[in-house]
Design an enzyme around this catalytic site. Structure first.
Site, PDB file in Angstrom:
ATOM      1  N   GLY A   1       1.259  -1.021  -0.076  1.00  0.00           N
ATOM      2  CA  GLY A   1      -0.185  -0.090  -0.060  1.00  0.00           C
ATOM      3  C   GLY A   1       1.158   1.345   0.765  1.00  0.00           C
ATOM      4  N   LYS A   2      -0.273   2.276  -0.135  1.00  0.00           N
ATOM      5  CA  LYS A   2       0.910   3.802   0.071  1.00  0.00           C
ATOM      6  C   LYS A   2       0.188   4.921   0.752  1.00  0.00           C
ATOM      7  CE  LYS A   2       3.491   4.792  -4.354  1.00  0.00           C
ATOM      8  NZ  LYS A   2       2.391   4.141  -5.617  1.00  0.00           N
TER       9      LYS A   2
ATOM     10  N   LYS B   1       7.604  -0.135   6.032  1.00  0.00           N
ATOM     11  CA  LYS B   1       6.738   1.902   6.529  1.00  0.00           C
ATOM     12  C   LYS B   1       7.770   2.153   5.842  1.00  0.00           C
ATOM     13  CE  LYS B   1       3.721   4.584   7.833  1.00  0.00           C
ATOM     14  NZ  LYS B   1       2.495   4.528   8.155  1.00  0.00           N
TER      15      LYS B   1
ATOM     16  N   ASP C   1      -4.032   8.496  15.532  1.00  0.00           N
ATOM     17  CA  ASP C   1      -4.370   7.503  14.044  1.00  0.00           C
ATOM     18  C   ASP C   1      -5.385   7.011  13.514  1.00  0.00           C
ATOM     19  OD1 ASP C   1      -4.112   9.406  11.245  1.00  0.00           O
ATOM     20  OD2 ASP C   1      -2.809   8.156  11.061  1.00  0.00           O
TER      21      ASP C   1
HETATM   22  P1  ATP Z   1      -1.783   7.718   5.412  1.00  0.00           P
HETATM   23  O1  ATP Z   1      -0.493   7.997   4.912  1.00  0.00           O
HETATM   24  O2  ATP Z   1      -2.889   8.778   5.663  1.00  0.00           O
HETATM   25  O3  ATP Z   1      -1.506   7.171   7.335  1.00  0.00           O
HETATM   26  P2  ATP Z   1      -2.323   4.774   5.234  1.00  0.00           P
HETATM   27  O4  ATP Z   1      -2.822   4.499   6.887  1.00  0.00           O
HETATM   28  O5  ATP Z   1      -2.549   4.686   4.027  1.00  0.00           O
HETATM   29  O6  ATP Z   1      -3.014   6.604   5.064  1.00  0.00           O
HETATM   30  P3  ATP Z   1       0.191   3.900   5.753  1.00  0.00           P
HETATM   31  O7  ATP Z   1       0.101   3.715   6.809  1.00  0.00           O
HETATM   32  O8  ATP Z   1       1.541   3.939   4.635  1.00  0.00           O
HETATM   33  O9  ATP Z   1      -1.245   4.948   4.968  1.00  0.00           O
HETATM   34  O10 ATP Z   1      -0.250   2.402   5.009  1.00  0.00           O
HETATM   35  C1  ATP Z   1      -0.977   2.175   3.486  1.00  0.00           C
HETATM   36  C2  ATP Z   1      -1.201   1.028   3.250  1.00  0.00           C
HETATM   37  O11 ATP Z   1      -0.292   0.004   3.176  1.00  0.00           O
HETATM   38  C3  ATP Z   1      -2.121   0.860   4.057  1.00  0.00           C
HETATM   39  O12 ATP Z   1      -3.382   1.588   3.316  1.00  0.00           O
HETATM   40  C4  ATP Z   1      -2.834  -0.869   4.205  1.00  0.00           C
HETATM   41  O13 ATP Z   1      -3.259  -1.466   3.572  1.00  0.00           O
HETATM   42  C5  ATP Z   1      -0.875  -1.412   4.527  1.00  0.00           C
HETATM   43  N1  ATP Z   1      -0.393  -1.383   5.620  1.00  0.00           N
HETATM   44  C6  ATP Z   1       0.504  -1.278   6.405  1.00  0.00           C
HETATM   45  N2  ATP Z   1       0.369  -1.949   7.385  1.00  0.00           N
HETATM   46  C7  ATP Z   1       0.254  -2.771   6.742  1.00  0.00           C
HETATM   47  C8  ATP Z   1       0.931  -4.261   7.638  1.00  0.00           C
HETATM   48  N3  ATP Z   1       1.744  -4.422   8.723  1.00  0.00           N
HETATM   49  N4  ATP Z   1       1.026  -5.573   7.432  1.00  0.00           N
HETATM   50  C9  ATP Z   1      -0.146  -5.094   5.893  1.00  0.00           C
HETATM   51  N5  ATP Z   1      -0.638  -4.173   5.086  1.00  0.00           N
HETATM   52  C10 ATP Z   1       0.159  -3.057   5.674  1.00  0.00           C
HETATM   53 MG    MG Z   2      -1.372   3.500   8.172  1.00  0.00          MG
END
Ligand code: ATP
Ligand code: MG
Length: 307
Positions: free
Chosen positions: A15-16, A37, A130
């Protein structure tokens, strides 16, 4: 023990977010699959080291409702945060489009989120800051866990300088104050309420396309009566749970100790084993798979409803 990039084999992107990508990685020495991340920051080495130091407490804290922390490192000015890989992803991806989840499942999800937030507060003395569906993760065992909580003061400060997204889960008092001074546990309780509303109904309650501007959207959060869960699919306990969380007056919102014994949680507590969370996750993933084309079009065809 410290993880570094050389020990990791990069797999696919998961994801992003606003600050970088989340990638699936394989940690060769331990043979553990992790989620890494990337957080793009422009900080000096002193501040980056401080962030790593502050994240260190996570090595000593374990909860079934918190995504496990494996370690972090930085390269140039990027922080890389390695955590437990949750194979079903975040809740926003598991709301079969877009009718939401059944009441018993929502009750178990609410229980997990409240338990996670309570652990963070009692054991780590931190507030999440958050809470939103993309920060609540699920796996195929049916476990629900929180990630992206504000454990490092330096990281919170560094991220605060940037932006807010188009879907705000921020409590009215935070919007009104527009700084972090007003931040307390009660603000997380508001975000919990909005998240439960979205996961239960399938829809974010203040969609950007309904408003002329971000200002109008934020104004609605501060001044309008928040919507309820749909009355045809949810009982009075569920509706009350969300209403309690979404009180405009932060001081009137319940504490975690109160929420954990709310009738909506207790209603399903004794029969928790009979609620097939793993089956629900499996079903949601299959639904997603079967509708992949439509979801792809929705995402790229605009409409501007966000997630
Ligand atoms: P924001 O940047 O506004 O906080 P977000 O939470 O979607 O938004 P990220 O925290 O960068 O952004 O995460 C991006 C995506 O990656 C998430 O929406 C989730 O679907 C996926 N993701 C994050 N952490 C994990 C994990 N530990 N295992 C599996 N997927 C994950
Ligand atoms: Mg997140």
């Amino acid at each position: 023990y410290k993880i570094n990039m050389a020990e990791l084999e990069l797999r696919e992107e998961l994801g992003k977010g606003q600050y970088g990508v989340v990638q699936k990685v394989f940690h060769k020495p331990t043979k553990v699959i992790m989620a890494m991340k990337e957080i793009r920051l422009e900080l000096d080495t002193g501040k980056l080291s401080q962030i790593l130091m502050e994240l260190d407490v996570l090595h000593k804290s374990h909860s079934p409702y918190i995504v496990e922390f494996y370690g972090a490192f930085f390269i140039e000015s990027c922080v890389y945060y390695c955590m437990e890989y949750m194979d079903a992803g975040s809740l926003d991806r598991l709301i079969p489009y877009k009718n939401g989840v059944p009441e018993d499942v929502l009750s178990r999800i609410a229980f997990s989120i409240v338990s996670g937030l309570r652990f963070l507060k009692d054991e780590l003395k931190i507030i999440h800051r958050d809470v939103k569906p993309t920060n609540v993760l699920a796996n195929s065992k049916g476990e629900i866990k929180l990630c992206d909580f504000g454990v490092s003061g330096q990281l919170i400060q560094s991220l605060a300088k940037t932006n807010i997204g188009c879907q705000s889960y921020m409590a009215p008092e935070r919007i009104a104050m527009s700084d972090n001074a007003a931040y307390s546990v009660a603000s997380d309780v508001w975000s919990l309420g909005i998240s439960c509303l979205e996961v239960g109904s399938g829809k974010y309650p203040y969609p950007a396309n309904r408003y002329d501007s971000i200002f109008a959207q934020l104004n609605a959060i501060v001044h309008e009566t928040p919507p309820d869960l749909p009355h045809d699919r949810f009982g009075p306990e569920a509706i009350d749970f969300v209403r309690q969380c979404l009180q405009k007056d932060a001081k009137a919102r319940p504490t975690y100790a109160e929420l954990i014994v709310h009738p909506f949680i207790l209603k399903y507590q004794d029969h928790a084993d009979e609620i097939d969370m793993a089956g629900w996750v499996q079903g949601a993933l299959e639904w997603r798979q079967a509708h992949a084309d439509e979801l792809h079009q929705l995402k790229n065809g605009g409409g501007g409803t966000g997630a």
